[in-house]
Design a protein around this motif. Structure first.
Motif, short mmCIF file in Angstrom:
data_model
loop_
_atom_site.label_atom_id
_atom_site.label_comp_id
_atom_site.label_asym_id
_atom_site.label_seq_id
_atom_site.Cartn_x
_atom_site.Cartn_y
_atom_site.Cartn_z
N SER A 156 -2.00 2.84 -10.18
CA SER A 156 -1.17 2.70 -8.99
C SER A 156 -1.80 1.69 -8.05
CB SER A 156 -1.00 4.05 -8.28
OG SER A 156 -2.25 4.52 -7.81
N VAL A 157 -1.00 1.20 -7.12
CA VAL A 157 -1.47 0.27 -6.08
C VAL A 157 -1.14 0.88 -4.72
CG1 VAL A 157 -1.18 -2.00 -5.05
CG2 VAL A 157 -1.23 -1.78 -7.53
N SER A 158 -2.15 0.97 -3.88
CA SER A 158 -1.97 1.53 -2.54
C SER A 158 -2.33 0.50 -1.50
CB SER A 158 -2.83 2.79 -2.36
OG SER A 158 -2.50 3.78 -3.30
N GLY A 159 -1.72 0.62 -0.32
CA GLY A 159 -2.04 -0.30 0.75
C GLY A 159 -1.22 0.00 1.99
N THR A 160 -1.29 -0.89 2.95
CA THR A 160 -0.56 -0.73 4.21
C THR A 160 0.14 -2.03 4.55
OG1 THR A 160 -2.18 0.87 5.02
CG2 THR A 160 -0.73 -0.15 6.65
N ALA A 200 2.35 2.90 5.11
CA ALA A 200 1.40 3.15 4.02
C ALA A 200 2.18 3.45 2.74
CB ALA A 200 0.48 4.32 4.37
N PHE A 201 1.79 2.84 1.64
CA PHE A 201 2.54 2.99 0.38
C PHE A 201 1.58 3.19 -0.79
CE2 PHE A 201 1.58 -1.48 0.81
CZ PHE A 201 1.15 -1.83 -0.47
N THR A 202 2.10 3.83 -1.81
CA THR A 202 1.45 3.93 -3.12
C THR A 202 2.54 3.77 -4.17
OG1 THR A 202 -0.29 5.42 -2.33
CG2 THR A 202 0.13 5.38 -4.70
N VAL A 203 2.39 2.79 -5.03
CA VAL A 203 3.40 2.52 -6.04
C VAL A 203 2.74 2.55 -7.41
CG1 VAL A 203 3.06 0.03 -5.76
CG2 VAL A 203 5.15 0.87 -6.85
N TYR A 227 -4.60 -4.10 0.92
CA TYR A 227 -4.62 -3.22 -0.25
C TYR A 227 -5.94 -2.45 -0.29
CZ TYR A 227 -0.73 -6.19 -1.61
OH TYR A 227 0.46 -6.87 -1.63
N THR A 228 -5.85 -1.19 -0.69
CA THR A 228 -7.05 -0.36 -0.78
C THR A 228 -7.65 -0.34 -2.19
OG1 THR A 228 -5.68 1.60 -1.20
CG2 THR A 228 -6.30 1.14 1.09
N ASP A 229 -6.83 -0.57 -3.24
CA ASP A 229 -7.32 -0.50 -4.60
C ASP A 229 -6.79 -1.65 -5.45
OD1 ASP A 229 -4.70 0.25 -4.62
OD2 ASP A 229 -5.01 2.20 -5.56
#
Length: 620
Positions: free
Chosen positions: A107-111, A129-132, A67-69
């Motif tokens: 939002s939550v972003s990650g890979t 890669a996703f952002t939800v 996760y990035t954030d």
């Protein structure tokens, strides 16, 4: 012959390129709230024919998420049925994984990384890669909103008896006695009459909220209503308005809207069809403004604690209750066509004047608390209320009069009952001058710790001298019931690391009615109070405190706005740290800053609050 190795190498490279260009799994991600700041992410993969992937936890071959954030709060888990092959869980056609994360943003972003296999051959790792988007849980209890709705409904019904509104009863009856072409048309016009009244009250405030949300987002909407609710300018303005209305009700002068406004609206009511019905409703709203204006202001101010929907819902409740009697009159005008206003409305006006005086003090009190002026402490506030309601009781008994009152009349049963209720209320108020908690009024009175003298208390912690110079945000302050707490979370966490106690975070406000009610009804519970005093380090984060910070404590937001006062800094902090924008809200942290239990909001169940404290303490 030499070309064959080169050809094989090219074919092999093409195979890898083809593998990378066509993902073996097509993913979808969704998020659901799972507590304050926690979200359950669900990854659903549609696996291409001929491929399979492994379950979470399978060494080297199972999927993983970075996760990035956000921060993972537990491991990635399998959420669908697979098959066992060689001691490992394998998925064909479809795979579902679930993981709980902690996030502060919207939002939550990650890979997501996985390895797909075909038969006994497995390819290179693939990434998605996703952002939800995520929606934070609102921790405020629905009971708080329902209480506001109930109060708005009661005020809406009560407005019928005010001297500005009641004269519109015979006007409504007269208008709808003109009749319609058919009974169905008459019922339709009556329904539209009520609908127009509701819209004229509800639409303007809704438009303001929506425009601020569209222009600047939720933060702007919150800041605007926080400014309305806590800044000295609107509060003093509302205070002055209440005093002016009270003087008008007492007969000092006649307060009306410009005649041109009401005349134009009334003239429009003579038109045919729905246009006439609309202008009739507009006439009612404008004429009744003198009485409904301050009440509407009170309803809105009490509901502006940072919520987007609450002011609109409470305004809708008020307008529906206000419109309902007139809708019924429009439906059945013949039943009440003989109803007329009389001289008794003059008495109603005087009673309403006393109520306006008492209610207006709340606005001055809010400004006094948020700016630490010290001019309306609890005992001063109580003294004024005791005098106001004593005079009201004397007026109801006929012992005092106004110059425009009609000839003296004998005391009737209604006035006697009202006088008994009023004077009993005065008797209830009097012990508060010596420190009685007066729990029923806790949301309307200044905090108990602002009172100079409390009977039987000889060792009360003193407040910091916040009125002199700039605020010291790392100082101890007095909290309700003799408790002592910090105004800085960092300072509280430092103290917790020394004492090895959890930190109780009180997200509150000086002008927060529900906060005072929680303190009076829940904090005062013996078990709750004992735990707060002995087992926790307390910190109070006031989100409406206007005290200016030293420049070293200023905070610059991502948008470049510089926050310079205690309240704005605390409000910005709790939105980012806890994902809430209203009061009251409560959190419990470990000495290292980890959240030990879900957030808790307005809820008057003291036993549940005590159990919540125990569970968080035991998890440390």
């Amino acid at each position: 012959m030499r070309s064959r190795p080169v050809l094989c190498l090219l074919l092999l490279l093409c195979g890898f390129v083809a593998w990378g260009q066509t993902p073996s799994v097509s993913w979808k991600v969704k998020a659901e709230p799972s507590g304050e700041g926690l979200y359950a992410l669900e990854f659903t993969g549609a696996i291409a024919d001929g491929y399979h992937i492994y379950g979470a936890g399978v060494p080297f071959q199972g999927p993983s998420v970075e996760y990035t954030d956000a921060e993972a709060d537990g491991t990635l888990e399998n959420a669908s049925e697979g098959v066992e092959e060689d001691g490992s869980l394998v998925f064909y056609k479809k795979a579902v994984y679930r993981q709980v994360v902690r996030a502060e943003g919207k939002s939550v972003s990650g890979t997501l990384t996985w390895i797909a296999c075909s038969g006994n051959e497995c390819g290179m790792p693939e990434d998605y890669a996703f952002t939800v988007p995520v929606s934070p849980v609102r921790s405020g209890s629905s009971r708080g909103l329902w209480a506001l709705i109930l109060e708005a409904l009661l005020w809406g019904f009560a407005m019928l008896l005010t001297p500005c509104v009641f004269p519109m009863v015979p006007m409504t009856v007269s208008f709808f006695l003109k009749g319609s072409s058919t009974p169905a048309a008459g019922r339709f016009k009556a329904f539209m009459y009520g609908l127009f009244i509701v819209l004229l009250y509800t639409v303007p405030i809704s438009v303001i909220i929506l425009l601020t949300r569209l222009i600047g987002g939720e933060a702007v909407t919150t800041d605007i209503f926080n400014w309305i609710a806590t800044h000295w300018l609107p509060n003093l303005l509302f205070f002055i308005v209440f005093m002016v209305f009270a003087a008008s009700f007492f007969g000092a002068f006649e307060l009306t809207l410009p005649a041109s406004w009401t005349n134009k609206a009334d003239a429009g009511s003579d038109r045919k069809g729905l246009a006439g019905v609309f202008f009739m409703a507009l006439t009612l709203v404008l004429v009744s403004f003198s009485c409904t204006g301050p009440i509407v202001g009170t309803v809105l101010i009490k509901s502006t604690a940072g919520e987007f929907w609450t002011p609109m819902v409470t305004m809708l409740a008020f307008s529906v209750a206000f419109a309902l009697p007139f809708t019924l009159l429009a439906l059945f005008p013949s039943l009440l066509k003989k109803l007329k206003s009389g001289s008794w409305l003059g008495g109603v006006k005087k009673v309403l004047g006393f109520v306006e005086l008492a209610l207006g003090l709340k606005f001055l009190s809010v400004a006094d608390q948020t700016y630490h002026w010290g001019i309306l402490d609890r005992e001063v506030y109580l003294a004024l209320w005791i005098v106001i309601f004593t005079l009201l009781g004397l007026y109801l008994l006929g012992l005092i009069h106004f110059k425009d009152d009609p000839e003296r009349r004998p005391l009737n049963l209604v006035k006697l009952v009202l006088a008994i209720v009023d004077l009993a209320f005065v008797v209830y108020l009097i012990p508060g001058m010596w420190g009685a908690p007066l729990k029923a009024l806790s949301g309307y009175l200044p905090p108990l710790e602002t009172q100079d003298f409390i009977l039987g208390s000889t060792d009360r912690p003193g407040m910091t001298e916040e009125g002199a110079g700039e605020a010291d945000v790392a100082s101890l302050i007095s909290l309700p019931h003799g408790l002592v707490g910090y105004t800085s979370l960092d300072e509280a966490l430092a103290a917790a690391q020394v004492s090895h106690k959890p930190v109780f975070v009180d997200i509150t406000g000086h002008g927060c009615v529900n906060c005072r009610e929680m303190e009076a009804r829940v904090w005062s519970d013996p078990e709750v109070l004992s735990q707060l005093r002995d087992d926790f380090i307390l910190v109070a984060l006031y989100t409406d405190d206007k005290m200016r910070l030293p420049e070293s404590a200023w905070v610059t937001t991502e948008g470049g706005t510089v926050l310079k006062d205690v309240g704005r800094v605390n409000s910005y902090f709790v939105k980012r740290r806890f994902g809430v924008n209203g009061q009251p809200n409560y959190a419990i942290l470990s000495p290292s800053g980890e959240q030990l239990a879900p957030m808790r909001g307005y809820d008057l169940d003291a036993s549940a609050f005590a159990a919540w404290l125990r569970s968080a303490k035991d998890s440390l």
